[in-house]
Design a protein around this motif. Sequence first.
Motif, PDB file in Angstrom:
ATOM      1  N   GLY A   5      28.850  92.314  97.680  1.00  0.00           N
ATOM      2  CA  GLY A   5      28.908  92.546  99.119  1.00  0.00           C
ATOM      3  C   GLY A   5      28.031  91.619  99.926  1.00  0.00           C
ATOM      4  O   GLY A   5      27.700  91.925 101.080  1.00  0.00           O
ATOM      5  N   LEU A  41      30.956  94.215 103.443  1.00  0.00           N
ATOM      6  CA  LEU A  41      30.463  95.598 103.534  1.00  0.00           C
ATOM      7  C   LEU A  41      29.764  95.877 104.866  1.00  0.00           C
ATOM      8  O   LEU A  41      29.089  96.902 105.000  1.00  0.00           O
ATOM      9  CB  LEU A  41      29.510  95.890 102.373  1.00  0.00           C
ATOM     10  CG  LEU A  41      30.168  96.013 100.998  1.00  0.00           C
ATOM     11  CD1 LEU A  41      29.113  96.259  99.921  1.00  0.00           C
ATOM     12  CD2 LEU A  41      31.191  97.137 100.988  1.00  0.00           C
ATOM     13  N   VAL A  82      27.454 101.440 100.044  1.00  0.00           N
ATOM     14  CA  VAL A  82      27.005 100.155  99.515  1.00  0.00           C
ATOM     15  C   VAL A  82      26.544 100.306  98.071  1.00  0.00           C
ATOM     16  O   VAL A  82      26.916  99.508  97.187  1.00  0.00           O
ATOM     17  CB  VAL A  82      25.869  99.565 100.374  1.00  0.00           C
ATOM     18  CG1 VAL A  82      25.286  98.315  99.717  1.00  0.00           C
ATOM     19  CG2 VAL A  82      26.371  99.225 101.766  1.00  0.00           C
ATOM     20  N   ARG A 105      29.412 100.802  95.665  1.00  0.00           N
ATOM     21  CA  ARG A 105      30.230  99.594  95.458  1.00  0.00           C
ATOM     22  C   ARG A 105      29.468  98.514  94.695  1.00  0.00           C
ATOM     23  O   ARG A 105      30.038  97.838  93.835  1.00  0.00           O
ATOM     24  CB  ARG A 105      30.670  99.069  96.822  1.00  0.00           C
ATOM     25  CG  ARG A 105      31.034  97.595  96.902  1.00  0.00           C
ATOM     26  CD  ARG A 105      32.313  97.211  96.186  1.00  0.00           C
ATOM     27  NE  ARG A 105      32.462  95.749  96.201  1.00  0.00           N
ATOM     28  CZ  ARG A 105      33.048  95.059  97.164  1.00  0.00           C
ATOM     29  NH1 ARG A 105      33.569  95.692  98.210  1.00  0.00           N
ATOM     30  NH2 ARG A 105      33.127  93.740  97.109  1.00  0.00           N
TER      31      ARG A 105
END
Length: 400
Positions: free
Chosen positions: A19, A24, A32, A35
Amino acid sequence: MTAEVGLEKLRAWWSHRQGLDGTLAGASAAEVLARTGWARSVGGCGPYLGLFARAGLDRRAVDEAVANLEIHELPSARGCTYVLPKQDFALGLTVGAGAPEGEIAAAAKHLDVTRAEIDELCDAIVDALQAAAEPLEAAQIRQAVGDAVRNLGEAGKKRGQTTTLPMALGLLQAQGRIRRVPVNGRLDQQRFGYVAWSSSPLVEPAPDTETARTELAKRYFAWAGPASLKHFRWFSGFTAAQAKSAVAPLDLQPVEGTDLLLLPDHVAKFESFSVPRKPSYSLVAGIDGIHLLHREMSRLLDPADAARQSPGARAGRTLGGEADPQSPIIVDRGRIVGLWEYDHDTGKIVYQSFGKPDKALSDAVARTEQFVRDQLGDARMTSLDSPKSRAPRIAALRGS
């Protein structure tokens, strides 16, 4: 895979999965972490920097997520503490449960500590916390439970275990019966209180050990793939046999010309992925997931940069020779392109760029500098970091 993959593409893909390419922006702290992976803090500002770099989150939003138990710092992989999203609380506790059990077993062997003694102390601690109106620090817990805590004498000191209290606190956290909370609500310090955890994630049936290991492997290769079994073993702390068993159900696919493995549903996405043309700079901690999930510096350093002197270190100690960066890092599309430190006295970031700085880099430095100065007050990377301890590194970066 149909063709050998270059390092530039691998780096950019890792950065994308982490990210650090802007994908993101606006996500919550829990989103966050789910992921990109669990965040290591060690009493430093790494989680704040990582969440700011990925989603633009300010400190208040992160602290509110901690206060609301949307994210929390828990003992998990290898028994180390990570900041986890709520959906992973039970998994983190399950895969980290072996560490406190191992400490108790060692104490039983060398210090005549019995499991019954620790269990009785655990019950006394929970009773004390349930009766308390506010979180209790370790010294207050010891006072509250009295003789239930035993001093382990000189033999204990030699083994780094002066009393039975830390073992009981570690076991209770791993069991999800208590949790540790920062006294001022912030992640970048190491003064904690403890509270009973009435809504523990382990109240519901926890995943069995084998299932938990596979779930961790699935998450890991989503965060960090392509990665090798060696990388996964470093992160998880599993033995070779445990790691092999954990990944067996995942049908991981090899990346041609490497020992790296990729989740099957990422293969087509990876093959069609192109390295972005424009730079995308992020200033993050040296223990950020872009490095720490693999913990292999050579992945992210060009050879010429690997030969650079490590800031503030003895002569001849190079970046490529470090297990971890000794200064926070600047990354661009997955490559480490510079180092930085925060000068508390001036309120400025001092940095070294490995190439010619451009406006995009200057803007990234300015954004991070304002974030650190106005919201964090300092950029301590570990609990032992201080303006004084980082002075030699700052001087070296200025000199470069």
